[in-house]
Scaffold this active site. Structure first.
Site, PDB file in Angstrom:
ATOM      1  N   ASP A   1      -7.697  -5.773  -0.209  1.00 19.34           N
ATOM      2  CA  ASP A   1      -8.443  -6.017  -1.479  1.00 19.34           C
ATOM      3  C   ASP A   1      -8.112  -7.747  -1.202  1.00 19.34           C
ATOM      4  O   ASP A   1      -9.022  -8.883  -1.755  1.00 19.34           O
ATOM      5  CB  ASP A   1      -8.184  -5.681  -2.775  1.00 19.34           C
ATOM      6  CG  ASP A   1      -8.542  -4.179  -3.265  1.00 19.34           C
ATOM      7  OD1 ASP A   1      -7.725  -3.101  -3.524  1.00 19.34           O
ATOM      8  OD2 ASP A   1      -9.156  -3.925  -2.869  1.00 19.34           O
TER       9      ASP A   1
ATOM     10  N   HIS B   1       0.637  -1.021   0.112  1.00 16.62           N
ATOM     11  CA  HIS B   1      -0.003   0.094   0.292  1.00 16.62           C
ATOM     12  C   HIS B   1       0.948   1.356   0.227  1.00 16.62           C
ATOM     13  O   HIS B   1       1.693   1.097   0.274  1.00 16.62           O
ATOM     14  CB  HIS B   1      -1.184  -0.341   1.270  1.00 16.62           C
ATOM     15  CG  HIS B   1      -2.073   0.532   1.367  1.00 16.62           C
ATOM     16  ND1 HIS B   1      -2.201   3.005   1.262  1.00 16.62           N
ATOM     17  CD2 HIS B   1      -3.403   0.506   0.857  1.00 16.62           C
ATOM     18  CE1 HIS B   1      -2.991   2.745   1.454  1.00 16.62           C
ATOM     19  NE2 HIS B   1      -4.105   1.745   0.842  1.00 16.62           N
TER      20      HIS B   1
END
Ligand code: SDX
Length: 372
Positions: A315, A262
């Site tokens: 996700d 991320h």
């Protein structure tokens, strides 16, 4: 280039503006000051949508009015249903592209389309939030070759989304899992798709155009498309025994492991464990065929943490959770849109309220001084 210019690839670490919608830090994720675990535990998606769009927690009466407005806005006009039927079966279509097309088409019939006032944009936000779920439901009906399932006014937003997609009412647990996933996906500061929406709104263009651009940005596998790519990767691994050889080869070939890493969270995504725990508990009840996908995922997570210190983002558990719930993989990112429309709309309204055209610099690296 002017002295104060700061260069950063991908704008990493650059504060590109101010916002009161969301705070994303390694220390915590807050929507309008409310922490994500608190919201996931105690709020519904409709309450979070109200919080993001209007800016504060709704009273009982305010929530009832908002839910009624959303329910009344769910149905698509017949000509839009006809378009869904056309695009959902197009030879090269992906559901994210079909969704983008229909949202863009709806602009032409929205009386508020060219009006960037806060009142008009709140009306458009409610319509888009309600109708994007309906577009996804109808799209899935067409893909499954079944009749269009009309929205059920007796169901909440998450339950109605599943109902329209499947033509059957979900269990309470399934509706709750989707509701929490919609809360987790709703908003995340200046992520790529939200920033896309703000750049478009920053030229004083309209909300439908900004949302159309944001949908295109979210589709990419480095962003929202990662939930589909992560599940496709887990299916490619196929068994717990194959995780190690698969990961060894992935590292050797510098393959990006979808659903991991991320730009902001370098020690893990606050949202991931919340969804993982819900999905794993659901899989445990379904039996070993479902649990297998989580066992593969958990082994991938251990190797990524031990060898790369790279952690799952939201996700990764989303892919496994939606898969064991029987949701078709190509609808994962559209469902992300059905949630993130609330965050996008909040940012578009905020951008229009206090606008500054967004136009960064580039460092020129091409030739100069040439004669034509
Ligand atoms: C979302 O911004 C948001 O808030 C987004 C989001 C939201 O709610 O809106 O949180 C939703 O988009 C989550 C991210 C979903 N995308 C993926 O899961 C795709 C895989 N992830 C990577 O592509 C990557 O982690 C990014 C794109 C998410 C972040 O990339 P950065 O910040 O640009 O970091 P990077 O790619 O420069 O990685 C730093 C290093 C690199 O090593 P080197 O090439 O410098 O040697 O870490 C490695 C990367 O190779 N790395 C990975 C990796 N993520 C980073 N290696 C393998 N697999 C990965 N997933």
């Amino acid at each position: 280039m002017s002295a104060q210019a700061t260069k950063s690839e991908g704008l990493a670490g650059i504060i590109a503006g101010q916002s009161a919608v969301c705070s994303v830090e390694q220390g915590g994720l807050y929507y309008r000051g409310y922490e994500i675990h608190d919201l996931a535990e105690n709020a519904t998606f409709e309450e979070v949508a109200y919080l993001l769009l209007i800016g504060d927690k709704p009273s009982g009466a305010e929530l009832e009015k908002f839910k009624k407005q959303m329910i009344e806005a769910r149905a698509l006009p017949d000509h839009a249903v006809e378009l869904v039927k056309k695009v959902a079966k197009a030879p090269a279509v992906h559901p994210m592209d079909a969704l983008r097309t229909v949202v863009s088409y709806l602009a032409h019939f929205d009386p508020d389309c060219q009006d960037n006032s806060k009142e008009a944009e709140l009306r458009k936000s409610i319509r888009l939030t309600a109708q994007i779920a309906t577009i996804i439901g109808h799209m899935q009906n067409v893909i499954d070759g079944r009749d269009i399932v009309k929205p059920d006014p007796a169901l909440g937003h998450a339950a109605n989304l599943l109902y329209m997609m499947r033509g059957a009412k979900p269990t309470e647990e399934e509706a709750h899992i989707i509701d929490v996933s919609l809360i987790l996906y709703a908003e995340h500061d200046f992520n790529a798709s939200t920033f896309t929406g703000r750049v478009i709104a920053g030229t004083l263009s309209d909300m439908h155009g900004a949302v159309t651009g944001a949908i295109a940005a979210l589709k990419g596998p480095l962003h929202g498309g990662a939930n589909e790519a992560a599940m496709e990767m887990i299916q490619e691994v196929g068994s717990v025994d194959n995780v190690e050889p698969f990961m060894k080869n992935a590292f050797a070939t510098k393959r990006k492991i979808m659903g991991f890493g991320h730009r902001v969270y370098k020690e893990g995504d606050h949202r991931a464990a919340i969804l993982h725990n819900l999905g794993r508990a659901y899989a445990d009840k379904k039996g070993k065929e479902a649990v297998k996908w989580f066992e593969i995922g958990e082994k991938v997570q251990k190797i990524m943490a031990d060898e790369k210190k790279i952690y799952a983002n939201v996700d990764f558990p989303c892919g496994m959770t939606y898969f064991v719930m029987g949701i078709p993989v190509p609808q994962y990112t559209p469902i992300f849109v059905a949630s993130r429309i609330t965050g996008w709309a909040a940012h578009i309204i905020e951008q229009h309220e206090n606008n500054k055209l967004i136009r960064p610099l580039s460092e020129y690296t091409g030739p100069s001084g040439l004669k034509w």
